[in-house]
Design an enzyme around this catalytic site. Structure first.
Site, PDB file in Angstrom:
ATOM      1  N   ASP A  18      -8.822  -5.701  -4.870  1.00 39.81           N
ATOM      2  CA  ASP A  18      -8.770  -5.000  -4.076  1.00 39.81           C
ATOM      3  C   ASP A  18      -8.204  -3.805  -5.619  1.00 39.81           C
ATOM      4  O   ASP A  18      -8.645  -3.730  -6.235  1.00 39.81           O
ATOM      5  CB  ASP A  18      -6.241  -4.371  -4.060  1.00 39.81           C
ATOM      6  CG  ASP A  18      -6.603  -3.107  -3.315  1.00 39.81           C
ATOM      7  OD1 ASP A  18      -7.648  -2.769  -2.598  1.00 39.81           O
ATOM      8  OD2 ASP A  18      -5.772  -2.630  -3.880  1.00 39.81           O
ATOM      9  N   SER A  38       1.076  -1.122   0.254  1.00 41.77           N
ATOM     10  CA  SER A  38       0.342  -0.034  -0.346  1.00 41.77           C
ATOM     11  C   SER A  38       1.001   1.411  -0.152  1.00 41.77           C
ATOM     12  O   SER A  38       2.245   0.755  -0.954  1.00 41.77           O
ATOM     13  CB  SER A  38      -0.829   0.225   1.301  1.00 41.77           C
ATOM     14  OG  SER A  38      -1.803   1.170   0.936  1.00 41.77           O
ATOM     15  N   HIS A  43      -6.781  -6.160  -1.304  1.00 39.07           N
ATOM     16  CA  HIS A  43      -5.646  -5.760  -0.875  1.00 39.07           C
ATOM     17  C   HIS A  43      -4.424  -6.305   0.312  1.00 39.07           C
ATOM     18  O   HIS A  43      -3.187  -5.888   0.453  1.00 39.07           O
ATOM     19  CB  HIS A  43      -6.170  -4.543  -0.082  1.00 39.07           C
ATOM     20  CG  HIS A  43      -5.226  -3.176   0.230  1.00 39.07           C
ATOM     21  ND1 HIS A  43      -4.381  -2.189  -0.508  1.00 39.07           N
ATOM     22  CD2 HIS A  43      -4.348  -2.801   1.219  1.00 39.07           C
ATOM     23  CE1 HIS A  43      -3.745  -1.333  -0.150  1.00 39.07           C
ATOM     24  NE2 HIS A  43      -3.702  -1.293   1.026  1.00 39.07           N
TER      25      HIS A  43
END
EC number: 3.4.16.5
Length: 554
Positions: free
Chosen positions: A470, A278, A529
């Protein structure tokens, strides 16, 4: 002040929509990036250094174009967001402990000199380490039951700036004398890497009864792993001050690793890799560049791995609309009118991001972040769909859609756990939204840190992997920026064959991989994610193969 609908990516943060309360979603060269930018609040001063009373005064002398951008931002952001006194809440109380097994003083390490191959003397470890100390506690595995392996926890202290970063090290379950070492980083910015430990890839998870559950697919099966709470005031880390940009955080990480490997030379000789997800798509290129900038170092950096990262906003933001509107392999979340609205917003968004890339100015980068996130993340977020996993709704908005994050926080707030780890703060938070907001208003979100990757590729391999479910850092955008990156191997990378990813002996693939030179991209099926959480066996498989050099340039 907590921004009302910031997005935190367990790895990425922004302000997707300021009008309503929704789920929280968590330069051309390194020298230019190091120059950095002053935080927005610090720029609200007049020529005499007197604080500007409000944003209207800050507009004096600006061009009409810049003022027009900020007029739009004022509609999205409350005036209080620009009040410097609101930027940093009082830190959690901390009590210094003195029962450490080892204390490594950076000043002592900085005094060490060695003779080079050509006879010249040089420092054993480069860098400004004098203000840093490393405190180490040998963790008793039997007290917590997280794993049976050798463990260390402690703090990196920057005494001059009152910064104290917490880390937790787990030795490899297999062959620690020879297995590589991996540093794992979650993002946010402002989210603890202990969430990665217990939610994704560590030796154990935490169930709803706060019991420790063994993870047979832990990433320390064949590697020693360091989990680091950074920047300061994240997780168990603390400070009386704050860090609000990626460059500043990079100096701390270099110091931590230098002192850790000085204390434990048996690990320093092993291959070292940095992995994260991320917002670590920002962190890792900067941290790797910081390490590689030091010729004399005791950090044997061999590769970096970024999972579902935010690295090149200009390219990646173009792919929110396709992902939300049925072009990413999953059914559309938005209707046709909402998809058209995103199409209409994209040119403006791209213009703002390009402005940020070209100028590096806070005044350009903050509007780009707020406008683009409101226009391209906001519509999806308002549906209630999980921004981390397009396959379902956000089930627990108070815990970034995952109830297990609440269980982890409850577990890590138990006094016996904190005592066993030598924790000095009064409590644990999985994500610190002050840091989330401060990075946003620093302009850090849209910085073009992908421009650091070509120089990294000259020295070490880079893996970009992405779970295909994601939304927030989706696989379409990650694939696109790897193909758009300007580097000498671009042509060969883009025409490289795409191969199936399979477990040994399996008939069905769990993803796709493309590799050329030092650059590799992976698409991992049926993962959101947090790929190691959704596909634990498959993620351990590609990790072990990556660490073994399967896709490295021969």
């Amino acid at each position: 002040m907590r921004v009302a609908a910031s997005t935190v990516l367990l790895g990425v943060a922004s302000a997707a929509s300021f009008q309503q309360q929704t789920q929280h979603v968590l330069s051309s060269g390194y020298e230019r990036a190091q120059a950095g930018m002053k935080p927005l609040a610090e720029q609200f001063v007049d020529a005499a250094g007197k604080p500007i009373a409000n944003i209207e005064e800050a507009f004096h002398g600006m061009t009409a174009e810049v003022k027009a951008l900020w007029d739009e931002i004022k509609l999205l952001v409350p005036e209080s967001a620009f009040n410097h006194s609101n930027w940093f809440t009082k830190p959690k109380p901390a009590r210094r402990r003195h029962d450490w097994d080892h204390v490594v003083k950076g000043a002592d390490v900085q005094k060490l000199w060695v003779q080079g191959e050509s006879g010249e003397d040089h420092r054993q470890v480069d860098g400004k380490l004098a203000d840093f100390n490393l405190r180490v506690k040998a963790v008793d595995p039997s007290k917590l039951g997280v794993d049976k392996v050798k463990q260390y926890s402690g703090y990196l202290d920057d005494e001059a700036n009152d910064k104290h970063l917490f880390y937790w090290f787990f030795e490899s379950r297999n062959d620690p004398k020879n297995d590589p070492v991996v540093l794992w980083l979650n993002g946010g910015p402002g989210c603890s890497s202990l969430t990665g430990l217990f939610l994704e890839l560590g030796p154990s998870s935490i169930d709803k009864k706060l019991k420790v559950v063994n993870n047979e697919f832990s990433w320390n099966n064949n590697a020693s792993v360091i989990f680091l709470d950074q920047p300061v005031n994240v997780g168990y880390s603390y400070s009386g001050n704050s860090v609000s940009n990626t460059i500043a955080a990079g100096k701390d990480v270099y110091a931590l690793l230098s002192l850790f490997f000085h204390q434990f030379p048996e690990y320093a000789k092993q291959d070292f890799h940095i992995a994260g997800e991320s917002y670590a798509g920002h962190y890792i290129p900067v941290f790797a560049s910081e390490i590689l900038s030091h010729k004399n170092r005791n950090i044997n950096l061999k590769s970096i791995l970024i999972g579902n990262g935010l690295t090149d906003g200009l390219t990646q933001y173009e792919h929110y609309r396709p992902m939300a509107c049925g072009k990413g392999g999953y059914p559309a979340v938005l209707d046709e009118s909402e998809c058209r609205s995103m199409d209409n917003a994209l040119p403006r968004c791209q213009s703002l991001i390009q402005n940020c890339y070209d100028s590096g100015s806070v005044w350009s980068c903050v509007p780009a972040s707020i406008y683009c996130n409101n226009a391209l993340i906001g519509p999806y977020q308002r549906t209630g769909q999980n921004v981390y996993d397009i396959r379902g709704k956000c089930e627990d908005s108070s815990n970034l859609c995952y109830s297990a994050l609440g269980w982890i926080s409850d577990y890590l707030n138990q006094q016996d756990v904190m005592d066993a780890l030598g924790v000095e703060v009064s409590g644990y938070e999985s994500c610190n939204f002050d840091i989330n907001r401060n990075f946003l208003f620093q302009g850090d979100w849209m910085q073009p840190f992908h421009r650091l990757v070509p120089n990294i590729l000259k020295e070490i391999p880079v893996l970009i992997y992405a779970g295909d479910a994601d939304y927030i850092c989706n696989w379409l955008g990650n694939q696109a920026w790897t193909e758009a990156l300007e580097w000498p191997g671009k042509k060969n990378f883009n025409k490289a064959s795409i191969k199936d990813l399979k477990l040994a002996g399996a008939e069905k693939e769990y993803g796709k991989v493309k590799a050329s030179g030092n650059f590799t991209f992976m698409q991992v099926y049926q993962a959101g994610h947090m790929v190691p959480m959704d596909q634990p066996e498959n993620s351990l498989d590609f990790l072990n193969r990556w660490l073994g050099g399967e896709w490295f340039a021969k």
